[in-house]
Write a protein that holds these residues in place. Structure first.
Motif, mmCIF file in Angstrom:
data_model
loop_
_atom_site.group_PDB
_atom_site.id
_atom_site.type_symbol
_atom_site.label_atom_id
_atom_site.label_comp_id
_atom_site.label_asym_id
_atom_site.label_seq_id
_atom_site.Cartn_x
_atom_site.Cartn_y
_atom_site.Cartn_z
ATOM 1 N N PRO A 24 -17.692 -22.965 -10.829
ATOM 2 C CA PRO A 24 -17.186 -22.111 -9.750
ATOM 3 C C PRO A 24 -18.079 -22.153 -8.512
ATOM 4 O O PRO A 24 -19.308 -22.146 -8.606
ATOM 5 N N TRP A 25 -17.422 -22.241 -7.342
ATOM 6 C CA TRP A 25 -18.054 -22.197 -6.025
ATOM 7 C C TRP A 25 -18.878 -23.463 -5.709
ATOM 8 O O TRP A 25 -19.596 -23.484 -4.727
ATOM 9 N N GLU A 26 -18.756 -24.488 -6.556
ATOM 10 C CA GLU A 26 -19.428 -25.750 -6.238
ATOM 11 C C GLU A 26 -18.402 -26.774 -5.767
ATOM 12 O O GLU A 26 -17.270 -26.798 -6.244
ATOM 13 N N GLU A 27 -18.825 -27.611 -4.824
ATOM 14 C CA GLU A 27 -17.898 -28.558 -4.196
ATOM 15 C C GLU A 27 -18.325 -30.010 -4.431
ATOM 16 O O GLU A 27 -19.506 -30.320 -4.507
ATOM 17 N N MET A 28 -17.307 -30.881 -4.532
ATOM 18 C CA MET A 28 -17.524 -32.323 -4.532
ATOM 19 C C MET A 28 -17.082 -32.825 -3.169
ATOM 20 O O MET A 28 -15.999 -32.471 -2.678
ATOM 21 N N PHE A 29 -17.910 -33.637 -2.529
ATOM 22 C CA PHE A 29 -17.605 -34.133 -1.189
ATOM 23 C C PHE A 29 -17.196 -35.605 -1.248
ATOM 24 O O PHE A 29 -17.851 -36.416 -1.917
ATOM 25 N N TYR A 30 -16.113 -35.901 -0.551
ATOM 26 C CA TYR A 30 -15.627 -37.274 -0.431
ATOM 27 C C TYR A 30 -15.896 -37.744 0.992
ATOM 28 O O TYR A 30 -15.597 -37.042 1.951
ATOM 29 N N MET A 31 -16.435 -38.959 1.114
ATOM 30 C CA MET A 31 -16.743 -39.507 2.436
ATOM 31 C C MET A 31 -16.192 -40.919 2.564
ATOM 32 O O MET A 31 -16.437 -41.765 1.698
ATOM 33 N N ASP A 32 -15.452 -41.164 3.637
ATOM 34 C CA ASP A 32 -15.080 -42.526 4.012
ATOM 35 C C ASP A 32 -16.029 -42.956 5.128
ATOM 36 O O ASP A 32 -16.113 -42.289 6.169
ATOM 37 N N LEU A 33 -16.728 -44.053 4.917
ATOM 38 C CA LEU A 33 -17.726 -44.527 5.872
ATOM 39 C C LEU A 33 -17.296 -45.873 6.455
ATOM 40 O O LEU A 33 -16.817 -46.751 5.719
ATOM 41 N N GLU A 34 -17.478 -46.033 7.765
ATOM 42 C CA GLU A 34 -17.187 -47.317 8.415
ATOM 43 C C GLU A 34 -18.387 -48.247 8.230
ATOM 44 O O GLU A 34 -19.224 -48.396 9.120
ATOM 45 N N THR A 35 -18.484 -48.849 7.061
ATOM 46 C CA THR A 35 -19.636 -49.705 6.787
ATOM 47 C C THR A 35 -19.358 -50.558 5.568
ATOM 48 O O THR A 35 -18.517 -50.223 4.725
ATOM 49 N N ASN A 36 -20.065 -51.689 5.484
ATOM 50 C CA ASN A 36 -19.964 -52.570 4.324
ATOM 51 C C ASN A 36 -21.044 -52.190 3.320
ATOM 52 O O ASN A 36 -22.214 -52.054 3.671
ATOM 53 N N LEU A 37 -20.653 -52.007 2.086
ATOM 54 C CA LEU A 37 -21.585 -51.586 1.043
ATOM 55 C C LEU A 37 -22.763 -52.548 0.897
ATOM 56 O O LEU A 37 -23.879 -52.142 0.573
ATOM 57 N N ASP A 38 -22.522 -53.842 1.148
ATOM 58 C CA ASP A 38 -23.570 -54.848 0.961
ATOM 59 C C ASP A 38 -24.556 -54.942 2.124
ATOM 60 O O ASP A 38 -25.535 -55.680 2.040
ATOM 61 N N SER A 39 -24.279 -54.217 3.212
ATOM 62 C CA SER A 39 -25.205 -54.292 4.349
ATOM 63 C C SER A 39 -26.522 -53.600 4.005
ATOM 64 O O SER A 39 -26.572 -52.659 3.205
ATOM 65 N N GLU A 40 -27.580 -54.047 4.638
ATOM 66 C CA GLU A 40 -28.913 -53.513 4.355
ATOM 67 C C GLU A 40 -29.013 -52.033 4.688
ATOM 68 O O GLU A 40 -29.577 -51.240 3.923
ATOM 69 N N CYS A 41 -28.428 -51.632 5.835
ATOM 70 C CA CYS A 41 -28.534 -50.222 6.239
ATOM 71 C C CYS A 41 -27.776 -49.318 5.271
ATOM 72 O O CYS A 41 -28.222 -48.195 4.977
ATOM 73 N N THR A 42 -26.626 -49.786 4.752
ATOM 74 C CA THR A 42 -25.858 -48.973 3.803
ATOM 75 C C THR A 42 -26.630 -48.797 2.506
ATOM 76 O O THR A 42 -26.676 -47.696 1.941
ATOM 77 N N GLN A 43 -27.240 -49.872 2.021
ATOM 78 C CA GLN A 43 -28.004 -49.785 0.781
ATOM 79 C C GLN A 43 -29.185 -48.822 0.927
ATOM 80 O O GLN A 43 -29.469 -48.025 0.029
ATOM 81 N N LYS A 44 -29.855 -48.875 2.067
ATOM 82 C CA LYS A 44 -30.973 -47.960 2.313
ATOM 83 C C LYS A 44 -30.482 -46.515 2.385
ATOM 84 O O LYS A 44 -31.132 -45.602 1.842
#
Length: 392
Positions: free
Chosen positions: A341-361
């Protein structure tokens, strides 16, 4: 001596010949677009070059106006469609290179909501027609059944509506994504054109019962509020609603659905454009048992789900991580965690490639400050934004 006027039949023959020429030229242009994609493999250039696209459109508009007396809006509309097709064709080619298994699948089993003619069914056909993939179509009675059908291996892919521009997020699908082992491997934005259909030409005041899926009921709420004494009945999909109306064959029942699908069931369109918004689109996601890799040369999206601590500022802390790495969030959705109760799961769509270095960091940092984090998938972004034209 005046020449006799050209007959209608002769005009039609000439138009047919021109249409054949257009088809031939479009096919030739498509083949050249594929050659462009092949050349980009060697240079690692991205699929889209906004500056060149803009220069091309400006040149086409000028030539069309000066040489052929065509207006700018007409030229822009035609070439937006051609450019979009070219981009999607090149993206598909590059995706096949980084996912060799996809090239060996000319046939796919796809699970979707409702009967043939539902919006999910139309979305499935549109998505896989771009990939020259034949379909074995598996209709399901609910979102949970779609996911189970893919998880069990009875289907290769599932087509799930995730959000609509009018009625917003489809919460049941978000909740199911919390617990599935499937990955998001694609997306599609499908135009939704709601209309009223019935077995015969009837007046609105004759309608006593109206069948549809709950989502169209929400998306057409303004129109429905103007109908007096009409009972709303829900069905698994718009296609099932139309089939129900066909089976009842009564002058006091109607359904909300798509006009083209209505014809499949022998129904007539009573009124068109009944949605609250004229620009009504549903975004669908495609799910599969295995993730896909996304070429670094094409736009990509990565979808995460995560839960944070209950301390003040914990969500803001995660957003600051993404900001620091220059990752744009296109969607942020929260859903309650069942049993907490009262806890949330957050969903995020990100404009990025998972394999990019910045995304991994960024993901590595997020894992240290969140209670739970899971990557639901990285997939090609197929929301092709129209090239903006700035005429000097």
């Amino acid at each position: 001596m005046a020449h006799p006027p050209i007959s209608l039949e002769e005009i039609r023959i000439k138009l047919n010949a021109l249409d054949d020429q257009l088809l031939s030229l479009l096919s030739e242009r498509r083949a050249l677009s594929l050659e462009v994609a092949k050349s980009k493999v060697e240079t690692s250039k991205p699929v889209r070059d906004a500056k060149r696209e803009q220069q091309l459109l400006v040149k086409l508009i000028r030539n069309g106006q000066d040489k052929y007396q065509l207006d700018a809006q007409y030229i822009t509309k035609v070439f937006h469609t051609i450019i979009e097709d070219s981009v999607l064709l090149q993206q598909s080619y590059l995706q096949n290179l980084v996912n060799p298994a996809l090239q060996r699948k000319p046939l796919a089993r796809v699970a979707f909501l409702g009967s043939k003619g539902s919006y999910s069914h139309l979305a499935s056909r549109d998505y896989f027609s771009r990939r020259n993939t034949d379909l074995i179509e598996l209709n399901c009675d609910g979102f949970k059944e779609i996911i189970k059908t893919v998880e069990s291996g009875h289907a290769d892919y599932g087509m799930l509506p995730i959000e609509n521009t009018s009625s917003g997020s489809i919460n049941e699908v978000y909740d199911l994504l919390q617990h599935t082992t499937l990955y998001i491997v694609g997306e599609l934005a499908q135009p939704i054109e709601h209309c009223l259909v019935a077995t015969s030409e009837i007046r609105l005041e004759q309608i006593k019962t109206l069948y549809s899926h709950p989502q169209p009921h929400q998306q057409c709420s303004d129109f429905l509020s103007r109908l007096d004494g009409v009972k709303l009945e829900t069905c698994v999909s718009t296609a099932d609603a139309m089939r129900k109306v066909k089976e009842l064959d009564r002058p006091d029942v109607a359904a909300i659905g798509n006009a083209i699908s209505g014809k499949l069931y022998g129904l007539q369109t009573i009124q068109q454009n009944i949605a609250n918004q004229t620009e009504n689109h549903t975004r669908f996601i495609v799910v599969a048992r295995k993730p896909v890799s996304v070429s670094t040369q094409i736009p990509a999206k990565t979808t995460l789900i995560m839960s944070t601590s209950q301390e003040a500022g914990s969500l803001v802390e995660t957003l600051l991580v993404l900001q620091r790495y220059g990752i744009n969030i296109t969607k942020l959705e929260s859903r309650p965690i069942i049993g907490n109760p009262w806890e949330e799961m957050f969903y995020m769509d990100l404009e990025t490639n998972l394999d990019s270095e910045c995304t991994q960091k960024a993901i590595n940092e997020l894992q240290t400050i969140t209670r739970y984090l899971k990557v639901l998938g990285c997939y090609p972004s197929e929301n092709i934004k129209a090239t903006q034209v700035k005429m000097p």
